[in-house]
Enzyme design. Structure first.
Site, PDB file in Angstrom:
ATOM      1  N   SER B 147       0.838  -1.196   0.000  1.00 25.71           N
ATOM      2  CA  SER B 147       0.000   0.000   0.000  1.00 25.71           C
ATOM      3  C   SER B 147       0.881   1.257   0.000  1.00 25.71           C
ATOM      4  O   SER B 147       1.769   1.374  -0.837  1.00 25.71           O
ATOM      5  CB  SER B 147      -0.923  -0.064   1.222  1.00 25.71           C
ATOM      6  OG  SER B 147      -1.993   0.799   1.076  1.00 25.71           O
ATOM      7  N   ASP B 313      -8.234  -7.036  -4.569  1.00 23.76           N
ATOM      8  CA  ASP B 313      -7.868  -5.679  -4.128  1.00 23.76           C
ATOM      9  C   ASP B 313      -8.408  -4.669  -5.134  1.00 23.76           C
ATOM     10  O   ASP B 313      -7.906  -4.558  -6.250  1.00 23.76           O
ATOM     11  CB  ASP B 313      -6.335  -5.586  -4.040  1.00 23.76           C
ATOM     12  CG  ASP B 313      -5.845  -4.235  -3.515  1.00 23.76           C
ATOM     13  OD1 ASP B 313      -6.666  -3.300  -3.396  1.00 23.76           O
ATOM     14  OD2 ASP B 313      -4.641  -4.127  -3.222  1.00 23.76           O
ATOM     15  N   HIS B 346      -7.744  -5.570  -0.265  1.00 21.08           N
ATOM     16  CA  HIS B 346      -6.458  -4.893  -0.157  1.00 21.08           C
ATOM     17  C   HIS B 346      -5.676  -5.365   1.071  1.00 21.08           C
ATOM     18  O   HIS B 346      -4.454  -5.453   1.048  1.00 21.08           O
ATOM     19  CB  HIS B 346      -6.701  -3.379  -0.090  1.00 21.08           C
ATOM     20  CG  HIS B 346      -5.451  -2.575   0.047  1.00 21.08           C
ATOM     21  ND1 HIS B 346      -4.423  -2.651  -0.869  1.00 21.08           N
ATOM     22  CD2 HIS B 346      -5.039  -1.697   1.000  1.00 21.08           C
ATOM     23  CE1 HIS B 346      -3.445  -1.837  -0.484  1.00 21.08           C
ATOM     24  NE2 HIS B 346      -3.792  -1.260   0.641  1.00 21.08           N
TER      25      HIS B 346
END
Lengths: 198, 371
Positions: B147, B313, B346
């Protein structure tokens, strides 16, 4: 390692940069890396096979040759290898063009539909041929565009692709294919291996 | 929030010019390490944390007393094996776990609040680069993070192309999308709409904008999960009740879960830090730093890249990760890529996703063998 890979490896000089398209579990890649100091990359559609390659320490990109070859620059590899997969693409002609754009040379192998066992199977049994190199049933085969050694030979000629070497493989024996023995090789080889360039 | 105890801090004396134009110096970077640096100093891995992470990757976080955020991946014999590698992670500047941030005091001893300079991903990695000097590491074995951690990975190797042998960006992007910015803005609006926010000048725990921050966390949390994952875990299950109550209490388990996520987050995170860090993410556009050509960001590095995305995701989808692969391939870089099958959204990179963890482990261990 299967004989096909040994023949392919013999076509590639040491220290080259090679892309193995549809590299599966990376057997050929690992051999080239360990024995010929090849800077090797793979492209593979199956997640499982990609994981197997990573476990072997190989650089692999998960992807589809029909969509993902376009990201590689022109002539960015010395050789691009495509083993027994050309017939499984929706558009083999496009893939072949891409292989020859990305690679200075390409090594393409095709399961030969002209092999006598294939012909006999269809002639005598009247059902779709199943052989060692064509193990699947008609309803679950990934092969969409089967061809013979002769078909491929004529096809590349018609596209002005230069054939450096063409080899017929039958079990452990490989032999040179040329214009004069094309008919015979087309009957007795179950695999054709072509080193080509455009 | 007591962030003083158990926090190792490096004071960076050198001035750091920030992207906003301001310069900071003599500022703290809070860090933690795991495993030990070998004599060749070739086994160091720098991990970058995501939006709400901190330097406490694994084991019990001494400040929150909860498991570290990457406990599944990092530890003895885990994917990032601390018996083998020396793992360093630091709190980003702008954060609230000891590194220089809006809850710190300015030279006049007044809490910065929103007077803290706006920072960027570039500023974060430039600040963290000082850790290499601190540990006397000339070249890292690897840099990794998911991320926002992945964004830092990309920025770091672009800024310092010969400072890491391998590079593993996970579930990330080279450019924050409109959708990403939109969700971050929703979070910021929730915080600033809380009357306790007071333009960022809240001073004590009692008067902080906890409600706004909790809403920001709830909204963000939804984006970290997949629809399928949510449906399977919660469906329409009711929370400790037989039937609907015809009110606005948490009837459904998912409501209760989100409320809980919001409330525990407020205990460990600073609202102003949330504003600053989300802003840094929104400003991240690596291609733009190179006139729109992402490949240029990596043209000076010989590092070996391995990029990982997850099927479910939708916040940093596979295609955005693949764009990085494409940019690297177009300059002939050494890059591998795998998309891991997972319905955990995610957050997959933080969770027990065996295919992901084994890919990470195999890549690291095999690359280290070739060292």
């Amino acid at each position: 390692m299967k004989n096909e890979f040994k023949v392919i490896a013999n076509l590639i000089e040491k220290d080259k940069k090679v892309l193995d398209v549809g590299c599966a579990d990376g057997t050929l890649m690992k051999f080239l890396k360990d024995n010929k100091n090849i800077n090797i990359r793979g492209l593979e559609i199956s997640k499982e096979k990609v994981q197997e390659c990573i476990a072997k320490g190989l650089t692999v990109i998960e992807g589809n040759a029909e969509k993902d070859l376009k990201q590689f620059p022109d002539k960015s590899f010395d050789y691009v290898v495509l083993s027994q997969t050309l017939q499984a693409f929706l558009n083999p002609e496009l893939v072949l063009d891409e292989l020859l754009r990305v690679g200075k040379k390409a090594i393409v192998t095709i399961p030969n539909f002209g092999y006598w066992k294939v012909r006999f199977h269809l002639l005598l049994k009247g059902t779709m041929p199943i052989t060692k190199t064509l193990p699947d049933e008609w309803y679950n085969t990934p092969n969409l565009h089967m061809c013979t050694i002769k078909d491929f030979f004529h096809f590349v000629k018609s596209k002005d692709i230069k054939i450096f070497k063409s080899l017929a493989l039958n079990n452990l024996n490989s032999s040179i294919i040329n214009k004069s023995n094309l008919g015979v090789k087309n009957l007795f080889a179950d695999l054709g291996i072509f080193l080509i360039e455009k | 929030m007591n962030t003083e105890k158990n926090i190792k801090t490096l004071i960076v004396k050198k001035p750091l010019k920030l992207d906003c134009g301001k310069t900071i110096k003599d500022f703290p970077i809070a860090y933690e390490t795991y495993g030990s640096l070998n004599s060749k100093k070739d086994n160091a891995i720098l991990v970058f944390h995501a939006l709400t992470g901190d330097q406490f990757i694994t084991g019990i976080n001494p400040v929150t007393n909860k498991e570290g955020w990457w406990s599944y991946a990092v530890g003895p014999d885990k994917a990032i094996n601390t018996n083998k590698y020396f793992v360093i992670c630091s709190n980003v500047i702008g954060g609230c776990m000891g590194s220089y941030g809006p809850s710190h005091k300015d030279p006049d001893q007044k809490i910065f609040g929103t007077n803290f300079p706006v920072i960027t991903i570039n500023d974060m990695v430039n600040a963290q680069y000082n850790l290499l000097e601190h540990f006397g590491i000339d070249k890292l074995f690897s840099i990794t993070g998911g991320s926002m951690g992945g964004m830092q990975v990309l920025q770091f190797i672009s800024n310092f192309p010969d400072k890491s042998k391998t590079v593993i960006p996970i579930a990330t992007t080279s450019s924050h999308s409109a959708q990403n910015i939109a969700f971050n803005e929703l979070g910021r609006q929730a915080i600033t709409a809380d009357s306790n926010w007071k333009e960022g000048n809240y001073t004590s725990n009692d008067t902080n904008p906890g409600k706004g921050l909790a809403v920001a966390r709830m909204a963000a949390h939804i984006t970290y999960l997949s629809k399928k994952g949510l449906q399977e875990k919660f469906g329409r299950k009711l929370q400790e009740r037989e039937d609907l109550k015809f009110g606005f209490d948490a009837d459904f388990q998912i409501e209760s879960y989100l409320r809980y996520q919001g409330s525990v987050f407020v205990d460990r995170f600073d609202a102003n830090s949330y504003l600053y860090i989300t802003r840094a993410m929104d400003y991240f556009d690596l291609a733009k730093q190179f006139n729109g050509n992402l490949s240029e960001a990596f043209k000076n590095t010989n590092a070996k890249f391995f990029i990982i995305s997850f099927t479910s995701d939708w916040l940093y989808p596979t295609q955005e990760n693949k764009d990085i692969v494409i940019a690297l391939n177009s300059i002939g870089a050494d890059v591998g890529f795998v998309e891991i099958e997972s319905d955990k959204g995610h957050d997959s990179f933080l969770l027990d996703v065996p295919d992901f963890l084994s890919a990470l482990k195999n890549f690291l261990d095999k690359s280290y063998e070739e060292n």
